[in-house]
Scaffold this motif. Sequence first.
Motif, short mmCIF file in Angstrom:
data_model
loop_
_atom_site.label_atom_id
_atom_site.label_comp_id
_atom_site.label_asym_id
_atom_site.label_seq_id
_atom_site.Cartn_x
_atom_site.Cartn_y
_atom_site.Cartn_z
N VAL A 768 -31.81 4.07 72.15
CA VAL A 768 -30.95 3.03 71.60
C VAL A 768 -30.59 3.35 70.16
O VAL A 768 -29.42 3.25 69.75
CB VAL A 768 -31.65 1.65 71.69
N ASN A 771 -28.18 6.34 70.07
CA ASN A 771 -26.82 5.97 70.44
C ASN A 771 -26.13 5.22 69.31
O ASN A 771 -24.94 5.40 69.06
CB ASN A 771 -26.85 5.11 71.70
N PHE A 772 -26.87 4.36 68.61
CA PHE A 772 -26.32 3.62 67.48
C PHE A 772 -25.84 4.59 66.40
O PHE A 772 -24.76 4.42 65.81
CB PHE A 772 -27.37 2.67 66.93
N GLY A 776 -22.36 3.89 67.44
CA GLY A 776 -22.41 2.45 67.25
C GLY A 776 -22.17 2.07 65.81
O GLY A 776 -21.55 2.80 65.04
N SER A 781 -20.74 5.73 62.46
CA SER A 781 -21.44 6.64 63.37
C SER A 781 -20.91 8.06 63.23
O SER A 781 -19.89 8.31 62.58
CB SER A 781 -21.25 6.17 64.81
N GLY A 798 -16.35 5.46 70.22
CA GLY A 798 -17.76 5.11 70.13
C GLY A 798 -18.51 5.56 71.37
O GLY A 798 -18.00 6.34 72.18
N SER A 799 -19.73 5.08 71.49
CA SER A 799 -20.55 5.40 72.66
C SER A 799 -21.37 4.18 73.04
O SER A 799 -21.54 3.25 72.25
CB SER A 799 -21.48 6.58 72.36
N SER A 800 -21.86 4.18 74.26
CA SER A 800 -22.69 3.08 74.74
C SER A 800 -23.82 3.62 75.59
O SER A 800 -23.70 4.70 76.19
CB SER A 800 -21.86 2.07 75.55
N SER A 802 -27.14 2.13 78.25
CA SER A 802 -27.78 0.99 78.90
C SER A 802 -28.93 1.47 79.77
O SER A 802 -29.00 2.65 80.16
CB SER A 802 -26.76 0.23 79.77
N PHE A 812 -25.11 6.47 80.04
CA PHE A 812 -24.62 6.79 78.69
C PHE A 812 -23.15 7.16 78.83
O PHE A 812 -22.76 7.86 79.76
CB PHE A 812 -25.40 7.96 78.09
N SER A 813 -22.32 6.69 77.88
CA SER A 813 -20.91 7.05 77.92
C SER A 813 -20.34 7.07 76.52
O SER A 813 -20.82 6.38 75.61
CB SER A 813 -20.11 6.09 78.80
N THR A 814 -19.30 7.89 76.34
CA THR A 814 -18.50 7.88 75.12
C THR A 814 -17.09 7.47 75.51
O THR A 814 -16.65 7.69 76.64
CB THR A 814 -18.46 9.27 74.46
#
Length: 938
Positions: A768, A771-772, A776, A781, A798-800, A802, A812-814
Amino acid sequence: MTLPSRFRLLVAALLVASAPALAKGPTPASPPAKVASQPRGKAQAGAPFTSVEGITEYRLDNGLRVLLFPDPSKPTVTVNVTYFVGSRHEGYGETGMAHLLEHLLFKGTPTTPNVPQALTQRGARPNGTTWLDRTNYFETLPSSDENLRWALSFEADRMVNSFIAKKDLDSEMTVVRNELERGENDPSRILFQRVMSAAFSWHNYGKSTIGSRADLENVPIARLQAFYRKYYRPDNAMLVIAGAFEPQKALAEVQKTFGRLRKPSEPLPATYTEEPTQDGERLVTLRRVGDVSALAAVYHVPEGAHPDFAAIDVLTHILGNAPSGRLYKALVEPKKASSTSASNFQLHDPGVLAFSAEVREGQSLDTARDTLLKTVEEAARTPFTQDEVDRAKTALLKYVELMLNNSESAAIQLSEWAAIGDWRLFFLHRDRIEAVTAADVTRVAESYLKSSNRTLGQFIPTAKPERSEMPARVDISAMLEGYKGRGEVAVGEAFDPSPANIEKRVQRSQAAGFKLALLPKKTRGEMVNVTLNLRWGTEKAVWGRSDAADYAGMMLMRGTKKHTRQELRDTFDKLKARVGVDGGATGASVFIEAPRKNLPEVMKLVAEVLREPAFDAKEFALLREERLAALEAQRSEPNTQGRIAFSRALSPYPSGHPYYAETLDESLTGVKDTTLEQAQAFYREFYGASQGELAAVGDFDAKELEQQVSELFGGWKSPAPYARIPAQPYKAGTQALMLETPDKANALFLAGQGLGVRDDNPDYPALVLGNFLLGGGFLNSRLATRVRQQDGLSYSVGSSLSAGSLDPVGSFSTFAIYAPQNAAKLETAVREELEKVLSKGFTADELEKARAGLLEYRRTGRADDGGLARTLASYLYYGRTLEFDAAFEKRMSELKAEDVRTALSKHLDWKKVTVVKAGDFAGAEKKAKAPVSTPPAP
């Protein structure tokens, strides 16, 4: 001020330019100007200038207006600086300059060279927006004397010392241009731009705030610097401080920071262009790729401070509301159009009253146009009823009260009213709405809704044109002299949103089929938020029934056996309640925000919605048309097509499974073919309160709510057994998909992979945080710094990440939007930044600042009562408490930079990602190959 609506939001998105671009602090192109200061002690705020309903204004000697709105119930403080300059003030060749300058003010000052880092490390939620009459910059931070001191010092500094450097303009121009290109994808948005341009022959309200491409690409840095020096000054600004702070300390800090800025000797330039009275109908035709036809019509109305505007607000609601509005009944119900709406622009100078309609293929655009114009321009011939007027006033006043109960939102909203002429107009306008009569509504309809005052899309010469003369301008100072407003709203407690304190105060129990989590506390306006979840069914039982389930959930709020759809809306408005109900194949959810005194009645009505839906055939037919229009409008959109393709590439679920990712055509077929009887059958077979969770946070009596839940839902059981449907791992393997969406100036990029982790995995805190740092935060970032700030390729990147709470299934994705011709550059930049992180990681300084910001974001997130209620409800289902959050944050606080890199490299691999690109790549290639004409040498 009008009710939020789909069209109003579209209009706001059209002309408001927001989300500033940020970058690492640049070196100024020339020596920065020193802070123009005056001897301390000269700029004394003194006694309050005026005070209305808990908001107090002070004036500094340098002309700065200062508003204080203390609210101890908030754990945050909001600082909002509004400059009274927008696109209205732009000259020839300067379109978009106010907005472009807003972006550059996030590029730093000599004192704060890296604005994103400074904001992120303090856990700030910042932004900047530009509109027709103003530009504002605001940040909400965890409340502390130090944070407020820093924010005031920072805002005073960037008022006069921002770099505004050429190299920043070079990179940021392409970011803003990409923002413009994003808007070019939406035909309805462009149509409204064209209509506004035709409606205003001379006034700058006819120009979009985003500006023209040519001006953005060619504006000289010297003109931007001159624009900055001309309008960014204390006597052209208003500072609002709202939230938890001590007023006298805040005033002292304002004097230390803003008070030392000198008022320039040059007078502020004033705009003087007045739009002539329109003398005939005007027509605009737009031809672009698209799927759903649209109509837009605007009529000139007086400036926002004029007394007529209260009646114009009521008129807007009466004509545009759904489903009670006259346009809805004239166009949507007889299926002449799939949707209608109305909005108005309440501005410093005379604005517009606007109407729109969407028309699906197979519906007559001519018939829809004629019906819309007749309904609007002959509105006064059918007397406005008291019920219509009362309904509109109730809805409008509800939103006023809800906003005043949120000091953060109010602090930002006051920018709009100050830009109209004075922030106190907000309260005066509310009072005027209360006094509006049916005769007032008829009068303004007769005055302004004339064919000669209309811009639609067709020009017809008129032998004897009627004209709508604007009334004389009002004297705002005289109008507001002696105005005091009303008593202050009840304040809430200063609540500590730490996991330990929440656990100390939350009460857990059971009632009917629900697990309960109740957290009573004092809130501003005595508000309470409730989240209710119902669960039912097994994988086998709901297989292939998702379409029927979706319809069943959507029909709940469209009428019960006791109340029609409109009666439900009217009753919730009178109860000052915001209610959302959603249902699907495996359950339903309800979200409630209401005052304490009305909560029992709201809960009764919600129970009626859940237990006694009408399933009216007429409403079902209308819902089908609305859903089809919404889906059809997305057929050519790269965002929709790209996200569907990405979901399908990773989804492991077969057709019929409740988690299956449908194609757009499959969704359309499901919406078309599902019957009312199938929706009713799903409701009968599954709905009930055998299994569920309910959480409440706010001002309420826990025992009374628990008892009411038992009374309302006891005995209401789901006929079907329940078994949780486990999530399945995403598909592995690399795919590269490119989708063509012709005639779209903006493209979508997605790249990602599945992760086999749960959120209690030991690596998850590091993932997490990683990714931030990667994608994020507030544009600080690695991806934002490279793709947006350095390369200028994207407005949004950005990216995420979960992870499942019950199953080891995550992703994970951008993502990024960009011009199609930059596809290769964008993918290279994203890949390089990810691979750099996986191989080299982050610095200790980066990690520490990002962690501080992320932990503050989590803390302030728990301070939101609605969000906390949703968290408590989901935790009841997961079988966990806020001790999970405490342990998660403790683990995160102990991480080292190498821990983060190790976790990321263990779970992420660019060689395993699926990449999806959607855009007009063929068109971009064609333009690139087109010969470039070079002008002859002089």
